[in-house]
Scaffold this motif. Structure first.
Motif, PDB file in Angstrom:
ATOM      1  N   GLY A   1       0.783  -1.188   0.186  1.00 13.33           N
ATOM      2  CA  GLY A   1       0.042  -0.161   0.195  1.00 13.33           C
ATOM      3  C   GLY A   1       0.879   1.407   0.060  1.00 13.33           C
ATOM      4  O   GLY A   1       0.161   2.279   0.379  1.00 13.33           O
ATOM      5  N   LEU A   2       1.922   1.045  -0.113  1.00 14.83           N
ATOM      6  CA  LEU A   2       3.039   2.424   0.001  1.00 14.83           C
ATOM      7  C   LEU A   2       3.828   2.427  -1.364  1.00 14.83           C
ATOM      8  O   LEU A   2       4.263   1.633  -2.076  1.00 14.83           O
ATOM      9  N   HIS A   3       4.334   3.836  -1.848  1.00 14.66           N
ATOM     10  CA  HIS A   3       4.767   4.081  -3.123  1.00 14.66           C
ATOM     11  C   HIS A   3       6.193   4.756  -2.738  1.00 14.66           C
ATOM     12  O   HIS A   3       6.267   5.593  -1.686  1.00 14.66           O
ATOM     13  N   PHE A   4       7.465   4.252  -3.360  1.00 11.16           N
ATOM     14  CA  PHE A   4       8.680   4.922  -3.112  1.00 11.16           C
ATOM     15  C   PHE A   4       9.266   5.461  -4.325  1.00 11.16           C
ATOM     16  O   PHE A   4       8.939   4.926  -5.278  1.00 11.16           O
ATOM     17  N   TYR A   5      10.181   6.494  -3.950  1.00  7.44           N
ATOM     18  CA  TYR A   5      10.954   6.939  -5.177  1.00  7.44           C
ATOM     19  C   TYR A   5      12.336   7.313  -4.149  1.00  7.44           C
ATOM     20  O   TYR A   5      12.480   7.478  -3.326  1.00  7.44           O
ATOM     21  N   TYR A   6      13.673   7.328  -5.356  1.00  5.54           N
ATOM     22  CA  TYR A   6      14.636   7.797  -4.708  1.00  5.54           C
ATOM     23  C   TYR A   6      14.720   9.200  -4.471  1.00  5.54           C
ATOM     24  O   TYR A   6      14.428  10.051  -5.305  1.00  5.54           O
ATOM     25  N   GLY A   7      15.478   9.471  -3.344  1.00  2.06           N
ATOM     26  CA  GLY A   7      15.567  10.899  -2.904  1.00  2.06           C
ATOM     27  C   GLY A   7      16.605  11.768  -3.742  1.00  2.06           C
ATOM     28  O   GLY A   7      16.580  12.843  -3.387  1.00  2.06           O
ATOM     29  N   ASP A   8      17.525  11.043  -4.206  1.00  2.00           N
ATOM     30  CA  ASP A   8      18.649  11.604  -4.995  1.00  2.00           C
ATOM     31  C   ASP A   8      18.277  11.921  -6.463  1.00  2.00           C
ATOM     32  O   ASP A   8      19.259  12.342  -7.212  1.00  2.00           O
ATOM     33  N   GLU A   9      17.154  11.962  -6.871  1.00  2.00           N
ATOM     34  CA  GLU A   9      16.446  12.041  -8.135  1.00  2.00           C
ATOM     35  C   GLU A   9      15.344  13.076  -8.164  1.00  2.00           C
ATOM     36  O   GLU A   9      14.441  12.987  -6.861  1.00  2.00           O
ATOM     37  N   PRO A  10      14.813  13.811  -9.058  1.00  2.00           N
ATOM     38  CA  PRO A  10      13.793  14.518  -9.036  1.00  2.00           C
ATOM     39  C   PRO A  10      12.511  13.545  -8.724  1.00  2.00           C
ATOM     40  O   PRO A  10      12.590  12.335  -9.385  1.00  2.00           O
ATOM     41  N   LYS A  11      11.481  14.165  -7.946  1.00  2.00           N
ATOM     42  CA  LYS A  11      10.223  13.485  -7.833  1.00  2.00           C
ATOM     43  C   LYS A  11       9.663  13.003  -8.860  1.00  2.00           C
ATOM     44  O   LYS A  11       9.322  13.785  -9.772  1.00  2.00           O
TER      45      LYS A  11
END
Length: 233
Positions: free
Chosen positions: A115-125
């Motif tokens: 139920g959660l989504h993630f993305y890398y913080g060292d790249e643009p959202k």
């Protein structure tokens, strides 16, 4: 055997956190590792495991030069739903009870995990279109010709006497199976040109083949294959 058991029960200390565990097995379990083999490897070689180093607590602490840096630095991970930022996928997984590999997959593909989504913080959202829900293992399958909906590939394959893999290939490439075409019911209906034409069998027209397939699937339709009777001249 006794030496091996004694080795497994030796206390383990984490270099980064300073926490001591009664054994490598207990450390792996509390830290969410798949098993304790990587911890033993870290102790013997000084390598990094999920951003952590370990050594035996009942032996002298190794010198700083013994511990090797990670092959690649951990990438920060951001949870889209909570807004929290974590130093690594491992830390995010520990916080939410998700495997680190699943967090990395979500950050790379945008597919939700638990139920959660993630993305890398060292790249643009990424944009909103990047994040998507995870399909369930059983996806609805719709027959193009009959409009009937089936609960997964096996339900389609059973009456047609073909394998589920054949149905999966038909859905993916638009190829016909026994004169019928299929597509996923939880996605927009593909364009007509996506579906490949039916190759007629010897002595049968495509419509007759489709009628035979519908009859085998329990939906007979017109007994003449959809053809109108010709008027005598």
């Amino acid at each position: 055997m006794a030496d091996r058991d004694a080795k497994r029960k030796r206390p383990i200390t984490c270099l980064e956190t300073g926490v001591t565990f009664e054994s490598a097995y207990r450390a792996a379990k509390e830290l969410g590792f798949a098993d304790s083999r990587n911890i033993f490897r870290s102790i013997q070689r000084g390598t990094c495991t999920q951003g952590l180093h370990f050594y035996y607590a009942d032996a002298p602490k190794p010198s700083p030069g013994f511990f090797l840096p990670p092959n690649r630095p951990p990438r920060p991970v951001v949870c889209l739903d909570t807004g929290e930022t974590f130093e690594s996928a491992f830390q995010a997984g520990r916080a939410f009870g998700i495997a680190a590999g699943a967090v990395r997959t979500s950050a790379s593909t945008g597919v939700e995990r638990n139920g959660l989504h993630f993305y890398y913080g060292d790249e643009p959202k990424p944009g909103p279109e990047f994040f998507r829900e995870r399909h369930s293992k059983t996806r609805p399958i719709v027959c193009l010709e009959t409009g009937e909906t089936f609960d997964g590939n096996p339900a389609v394959a059973r009456p047609l006497h073909v394998s589920p893999a054949t149905i999966s290939q038909a859905v993916r490439y638009g190829t016909p199976v026994a004169g019928l075409h299929f597509y996923h019911g939880d996605e927009p209906k593909p364009a007509p040109e996506f579906f490949k034409p039916i190759k007629p069998e010897r002595g049968k027209s495509p419509m007759q083949m489709a009628a035979a397939a519908r009859a085998a699937a329990g939906n007979p339709g017109r007994p003449d294959g959809g053809q109108r009777p010709r008027r005598a001249v």
